[in-house]
Write a protein that holds these residues in place. Structure first.
Motif, PDB file in Angstrom:
ATOM      1  N   SER A  23      -2.199  28.361  27.968  1.00 27.26           N
ATOM      2  CA  SER A  23      -3.092  27.236  27.671  1.00 27.26           C
ATOM      3  C   SER A  23      -2.844  26.058  28.602  1.00 27.26           C
ATOM      4  N   GLU A  24      -1.566  25.790  28.869  1.00 25.02           N
ATOM      5  CA  GLU A  24      -1.203  24.620  29.672  1.00 25.02           C
ATOM      6  C   GLU A  24      -1.408  24.834  31.165  1.00 25.02           C
ATOM      7  N   THR A  25      -1.071  26.023  31.670  1.00 36.05           N
ATOM      8  CA  THR A  25      -1.056  26.235  33.113  1.00 36.05           C
ATOM      9  C   THR A  25      -2.173  27.129  33.619  1.00 36.05           C
ATOM     10  N   GLY A  26      -2.711  27.982  32.758  1.00 33.95           N
ATOM     11  CA  GLY A  26      -3.745  28.904  33.187  1.00 33.95           C
ATOM     12  C   GLY A  26      -3.221  30.055  34.031  1.00 33.95           C
ATOM     13  N   GLN A  27      -1.904  30.229  34.060  1.00 30.90           N
ATOM     14  CA  GLN A  27      -1.318  31.336  34.829  1.00 30.90           C
ATOM     15  C   GLN A  27      -1.714  32.670  34.218  1.00 30.90           C
ATOM     16  N   SER A  28      -1.649  33.699  35.030  1.00 27.46           N
ATOM     17  CA  SER A  28      -1.997  35.036  34.553  1.00 27.46           C
ATOM     18  C   SER A  28      -0.961  35.518  33.542  1.00 27.46           C
ATOM     19  N   PHE A  29      -1.418  36.413  32.671  1.00 26.01           N
ATOM     20  CA  PHE A  29      -0.500  36.965  31.682  1.00 26.01           C
ATOM     21  C   PHE A  29       0.635  37.728  32.351  1.00 26.01           C
ATOM     22  N   SER A  30       0.341  38.456  33.413  1.00 27.01           N
ATOM     23  CA  SER A  30       1.400  39.243  34.060  1.00 27.01           C
ATOM     24  C   SER A  30       2.506  38.338  34.608  1.00 27.01           C
ATOM     25  N   ALA A  31       2.141  37.210  35.207  1.00 28.03           N
ATOM     26  CA  ALA A  31       3.151  36.278  35.726  1.00 28.03           C
ATOM     27  C   ALA A  31       3.957  35.669  34.575  1.00 28.03           C
ATOM     28  N   LEU A  32       3.279  35.320  33.505  1.00 31.78           N
ATOM     29  CA  LEU A  32       3.965  34.721  32.359  1.00 31.78           C
ATOM     30  C   LEU A  32       4.862  35.727  31.646  1.00 31.78           C
ATOM     31  N   ILE A  33       4.441  36.972  31.582  1.00 32.83           N
ATOM     32  CA  ILE A  33       5.266  38.006  30.957  1.00 32.83           C
ATOM     33  C   ILE A  33       6.530  38.216  31.764  1.00 32.83           C
ATOM     34  N   ASP A  34       6.407  38.214  33.095  1.00 32.68           N
ATOM     35  CA  ASP A  34       7.594  38.334  33.952  1.00 32.68           C
ATOM     36  C   ASP A  34       8.565  37.184  33.706  1.00 32.68           C
ATOM     37  N   LYS A  35       8.035  35.970  33.614  1.00 34.30           N
ATOM     38  CA  LYS A  35       8.891  34.803  33.354  1.00 34.30           C
ATOM     39  C   LYS A  35       9.515  34.873  31.967  1.00 34.30           C
ATOM     40  N   ALA A  36       8.724  35.298  30.978  1.00 34.32           N
ATOM     41  CA  ALA A  36       9.233  35.406  29.611  1.00 34.32           C
ATOM     42  C   ALA A  36      10.341  36.450  29.523  1.00 34.32           C
ATOM     43  N   ALA A  37      10.195  37.539  30.264  1.00 31.77           N
ATOM     44  CA  ALA A  37      11.219  38.593  30.249  1.00 31.77           C
ATOM     45  C   ALA A  37      12.567  38.036  30.698  1.00 31.77           C
TER      46      ALA A  37
END
Length: 63
Positions: A23-37
């Motif tokens: 919501s805040e950054t609009g980054q792709s889910f794949s990039a966010l999932i990598d960061k969350a991992a």
């Protein structure tokens, strides 16, 4: 001193974090999932689950 958390709690926090970041950054889910991992110390299997979870959510029509 590190706090020990059940694995399910880490997944819940990761899902919440990904939603907030999306919501805040609009980054792709794949990039966010990598960061969350990395941030939540998730296994590759957990990351794979999150990929499927968010893909399914995006494909589900909203009313």
């Amino acid at each position: 001193m590190a706090t020990i958390m059940p694995q399910g709690e880490l997944m819940r926090r990761a899902v919440k974090w990904i939603d907030e970041q999306r919501s805040e950054t609009g980054q792709s889910f794949s990039a966010l999932i990598d960061k969350a991992a990395v941030n939540f110390n998730l296994s590759p299997k957990d990351a794979e689950f999150l990929t499927g979870f968010f893909k399914e959510r995006e494909e589900t029509p909203r009313d």
